[in-house]
Structure formats: C-alpha cells, structure tokens
Scaffold this motif. Sequence first.
Motif, short mmCIF file in Angstrom:
data_model
loop_
_atom_site.label_atom_id
_atom_site.label_comp_id
_atom_site.label_asym_id
_atom_site.label_seq_id
_atom_site.Cartn_x
_atom_site.Cartn_y
_atom_site.Cartn_z
N UNK A 142 -4.19 8.32 -1.63
CA UNK A 142 -4.94 8.34 -0.36
C UNK A 142 -6.35 7.76 -0.56
N UNK A 143 -6.96 8.07 -1.71
CA UNK A 143 -8.29 7.52 -2.01
C UNK A 143 -8.24 6.00 -2.13
N UNK A 144 -7.20 5.51 -2.81
CA UNK A 144 -7.05 4.06 -2.98
C UNK A 144 -6.85 3.38 -1.63
N UNK A 145 -6.01 3.99 -0.79
CA UNK A 145 -5.76 3.42 0.55
C UNK A 145 -7.05 3.38 1.37
N UNK A 146 -7.85 4.43 1.24
CA UNK A 146 -9.12 4.47 1.96
C UNK A 146 -10.06 3.39 1.43
N UNK A 147 -10.06 3.20 0.12
CA UNK A 147 -10.94 2.21 -0.51
C UNK A 147 -10.54 0.79 -0.10
N UNK A 148 -9.23 0.51 -0.09
CA UNK A 148 -8.76 -0.83 0.25
C UNK A 148 -8.69 -1.06 1.76
N UNK A 149 -8.65 0.02 2.53
CA UNK A 149 -8.68 -0.08 3.97
C UNK A 149 -7.54 -0.90 4.55
N UNK A 150 -7.88 -1.76 5.51
CA UNK A 150 -6.88 -2.58 6.19
C UNK A 150 -6.22 -3.59 5.26
N UNK A 151 -6.83 -3.84 4.11
CA UNK A 151 -6.27 -4.81 3.15
C UNK A 151 -5.30 -4.17 2.16
N UNK A 152 -4.98 -2.89 2.38
CA UNK A 152 -4.17 -2.17 1.40
C UNK A 152 -2.83 -2.86 1.13
N UNK A 153 -2.06 -3.12 2.18
CA UNK A 153 -0.72 -3.70 2.00
C UNK A 153 -0.80 -5.06 1.32
N UNK A 154 -1.78 -5.85 1.73
CA UNK A 154 -1.97 -7.17 1.12
C UNK A 154 -2.36 -7.04 -0.35
N UNK A 155 -3.25 -6.13 -0.64
CA UNK A 155 -3.70 -5.92 -2.01
C UNK A 155 -2.57 -5.39 -2.87
N UNK A 156 -1.77 -4.48 -2.29
CA UNK A 156 -0.63 -3.90 -3.01
C UNK A 156 0.32 -5.01 -3.45
N UNK A 157 0.64 -5.89 -2.53
CA UNK A 157 1.57 -6.97 -2.85
C UNK A 157 0.96 -7.95 -3.85
#
Length: 291
Positions: free
Chosen positions: A88-103
């Motif tokens: 959850x902390x990582x998702x908050x840190x990456x924000x709207x770019x989370x899915x893109x960053x994950x991939x």
Amino acid sequence: MKKTLVLLSTIAMALTLSACSDATANISDGNETLISVGSEKVTKEDVYQSLKANIGTATLAKLKAEVYKKEDIKETDEIKKQADEKLAQIKKQWGDNYEKQLKSEGFANDQELKEAYILPALYQTELQKKYVTENKEALFKSYVPYKAQIFQADDETKANDALNALKKGDKFSDVVKKYGTTSTYDGSEKVYTNQSGLPNEVFSAMSGAGKKGLIEKVITSTNTSTSVTSYYIVNLVETEPKNYEDEAIQAIAETSTLATEATKFYFKKYDMTIYDIDAYNSLKNSDLIVQ
C-alpha cells in the motif's frame, strides 16, 4: 529495450547454478535466438552474460531462502499483513503511475512484486530478530538500547523554555507541540541505540545519565557539514533493556549494520557453500564470505 533487459534479467535470475567450487563455464551456440521482442532479439549468449552479471545476487538470494526455510521463517498472517501494508505504501508512492511502473519493472501483478522484493525483505528482518534474540545479551551490550523521549529545537531560547516547562511537570507531548521545530523527534517513546543516528553528544548524555528520568540540561550538537547547531532535551523512560526487551530487539534488528552480521551468522551456522567461481568472485568482497 528496457523491457527486453528486464525480461533478460528475469530469465537469468531464474536459472539454477550448478558447478564445482573452482569451476566456470562457456556456452555453445551463443548466437541462437531464444526470444524476440519486436526488433529486439535475445540470444543464448545474452542470457549467459546476464546470468554471470547477476550470479552473485542470484546465489545470495538462493542461500538466504535456504536459511529462511531452516529457521522456519515463512509467510505468516502477521508477515502477510506487513506485506500488504508495504504494498500500500508503494502504491501511494507511485500514485497514478503504479501500474505503468509495475510493468516497467517486469512484474505482471502485485503478487510478483511481493514475492520478489517485499516478502524477502520482511523475511530478512525476521531473521535479524531471531539473531538478536539468540544473542541478546551480547548485542544489548554492543548496541546499548535506551527507551527515551527526545525533543529537538533549532533555537536555544526555545530549548531552555521547554526544559523549564518539563521541570515544572508539563507533559512531554505538550512541550514538543509548543516549542518543537522538527517532526523527527516528536517526544514519543522510542528505543534508540548507538546506531540510531542520534548526534554523539545526545547519545553520550544518555549513556552518562546513569538513571532514568529527565536529563536536566540542554544538549547541543553542531553539524560539521552545515555548521547548524541544534538543541536537544532527553527524558530517559527506561534504561534496562530487560524492561522493554521486545522493543529493544526490534530496534537492534532494524539497524542497517546488523543485516550482514546476522546473515553471516546463519551462513556459518548451516555451513552454506558456494559451488561456482563466478558467484564467489561476485560476493567475495561482501563480508559474507568465510574463507
């Protein structure tokens, strides 16, 4: 190209090492294409060279996984909860770019991220807690944990006013709200060690106090890099680790200096051996290798 490199690294890290203690290897048919990603091609030689580049990391991860298994460190309900909180902390840190960053990092979903990074980090912390628990008497002496409340101000007048207020019996939390200038030392009760990053002057005052209670002087410390002077007030809540043992163990386990010490201890305990010269060469300067 980045995705190609991520995929290549993933393939290399997934391969199992098997060789003699002084062995290295060559590869045949190195130009044979294994994967095509658009115009990019990944050959056997690409995979082999990536494997060699990552072999130390892969070997270390494999050895640690064996230690975790032997020490019965696994995904308990508590660790799962911690992993979810970290995610959850990582998702908050990456924000709207989370899915893109994950991939872009080469992960298909949340679970892959957990298994690759989050869970191993939590397992390592659990290993370090086990190490501290098994060696607590010696480590309490070397890390010297104290439970304390600390106030910090950048103004000497505020610091003296805060100290006088505490001497009159004001609550530490109220004094911090009124006179404090930093969120780092907010007056909450915490366990500090000689590796917690406290200025030397502050920790020396704690060590020299000899008993719990308010240290009735303002402690000053000047940053040698910035020449900025800060002012500290300390209330020693407890000085005997046996009275806050679990918190002391946790504080020591989380210090960055303990990771190598604990890992090396368990590598020796289980007689871990590296059977590949490239892996050895990659790790020989890491302080984890026992000659």
